[in-house]
Enzyme design. Structure first.
Site, short mmCIF file in Angstrom:
data_model
loop_
_atom_site.label_atom_id
_atom_site.label_comp_id
_atom_site.label_asym_id
_atom_site.label_seq_id
_atom_site.Cartn_x
_atom_site.Cartn_y
_atom_site.Cartn_z
N ARG A 188 1.04 -1.05 -0.05
CA ARG A 188 0.09 -0.05 0.02
C ARG A 188 0.78 1.27 0.00
O ARG A 188 2.09 1.26 0.57
CB ARG A 188 -0.85 0.11 1.34
N LYS A 234 -2.48 -2.03 7.86
CA LYS A 234 -3.60 -1.22 8.64
C LYS A 234 -3.89 -2.07 9.85
O LYS A 234 -3.43 -3.11 10.00
CB LYS A 234 -4.94 -1.68 7.72
N HIS A 259 -2.15 2.70 -6.48
CA HIS A 259 -2.70 1.31 -6.14
C HIS A 259 -2.89 0.36 -7.36
O HIS A 259 -2.94 -1.03 -7.03
CB HIS A 259 -4.15 1.57 -5.28
N ARG A 268 -0.29 -2.23 -7.01
CA ARG A 268 -0.73 -3.25 -5.92
C ARG A 268 -1.55 -4.29 -6.47
O ARG A 268 -1.50 -5.51 -6.54
CB ARG A 268 -1.31 -2.70 -4.91
N HIS A 328 -4.06 -8.65 3.73
CA HIS A 328 -5.44 -8.64 4.06
C HIS A 328 -5.89 -9.42 5.17
O HIS A 328 -5.39 -10.57 5.32
CB HIS A 328 -6.17 -9.45 2.66
N TYR A 364 -9.27 -10.57 -6.56
CA TYR A 364 -8.36 -10.49 -7.72
C TYR A 364 -8.39 -11.87 -8.83
O TYR A 364 -7.91 -11.74 -9.64
CB TYR A 364 -6.86 -10.57 -6.80
#
Length: 293
Positions: free
Chosen positions: A148, A172, A239, A242, A265, A274
């Site tokens: 990210r 995150k 992004h 990514r 994730h 994806y």
């Protein structure tokens, strides 16, 4: 003060400052709307009022993704209010909102990727070595490790193990993970550290910051966007690198859970989108090459 915004925002310790600002903005917009409808404090909010607000957002032509995000922000606020005793019950429980629009992430074509990483525009060939080496390293790490943008900007020199081809990043929610660095990324980062970084470091540079801008400050997401604006032949969001990283891994046969781990994730469902991108790419190849497609 009736809404206790400061106390609520102070409780958001597991999210980024940008997310806190988004929650603040969404809550303030809801508070202002409530005031227009005669509701001055959270005790006056019920499920029907929340549904009316969501309907108001939709009628105001907000994108489905925006409505879903704002509804999520309100659910988080009212969950907090009920948990802390500000409200006897959570009126947002079960609040429905439209899901996002389901747009597939953009994946760079191979020629776009080659141009971005290996063939910068001729007008940039005269850039200072420091800027050119930094931009090369930023792009190689974004694509080579699927970071990210905020993770890339937060990297410190101490987070790197270049001899082992890996880096430690903070994702995150303050979650730490180790990601591999590609050989081109390692080479580009080494060039930046040994040939370019000292040319941009100033007295204002945070100690240990890996990437810095031309003012000597830690690189910001906006700085990264400007790098893409200069280097990409067509508009490209950071992004997208990514997304491209993840899709190329899956196209190459990588295990979905391994990709989940690399991307950081928390939920496998986030990674599964994806697979839809990858299937679309496979379908396009099939349509273009199979004689009876």
């Amino acid at each position: 003060m009736a809404w206790h915004e400061r106390d609520y925002l102070s409780s958001l310790t597991s999210v980024s400052p940008r997310t806190v600002e988004a929650y603040r903005s969404d809550l303030c917009a809801f508070v202002a709307w409530c005031a227009e409808h005669g509701v001055a404090e959270p005790t006056g909010v019920d499920r029907l009022l929340l549904r009316r607000y969501v309907a108001h957002l939709a009628a105001s032509r907000y994108a489905r993704r925006s409505v879903a995000r704002k509804a999520s922000a309100l659910r988080r606020y009212f969950t907090w209010a009920a948990r802390t005793g500000l409200l006897p019950a959570d009126p947002s429980r079960g609040l429905a909102a439209p899901s996002g629009d389901g747009r597939l992430p953009r994946v760079l074509r191979q020629d776009e990727l080659n141009a971005l990483l290996d063939e910068p525009p001729l007008a940039l060939l005269d850039e200072p070595v420091a800027v050119r080496s930094r931009d090369d390293a930023v792009l190689e790490v974004l694509y080579g490790s699927g970071l990210r943008v905020a993770e890339l900007c937060g990297l410190d020199l101490a987070d790197l193990q270049l001899d082992r081809g890996r880096a430690t990043v903070w994702g995150k929610g303050g979650k730490q993970r180790t990601v591999p660095l590609s050989e081109p990324a390692v080479a580009a980062v080494q060039r930046w550290i040994h040939e370019g970084r000292d040319g941009l470091v100033t007295a204002h540079t945070p100690v240990g910051a890996l990437f810095v801008n031309q003012r000597g400050r830690r690189l910001t997401p906006r700085d990264v966007r400007r790098i893409l604006d200069r280097r990409a032949a067509s508009p490209t969001h950071p992004h997208a690198l990514r997304h491209t990283f993840a899709t190329h891994l899956l196209d190459g046969g990588a295990d979905l859970r391994a990709v989940q781990e690399l991307l950081g994730h928390a939920d496998l469902a986030t990674t599964q989108r994806y697979t839809h991108v990858s299937r679309e790419r496979l379908r396009s190849v099939y349509d273009a090459t199979h004689p009876r497609a």
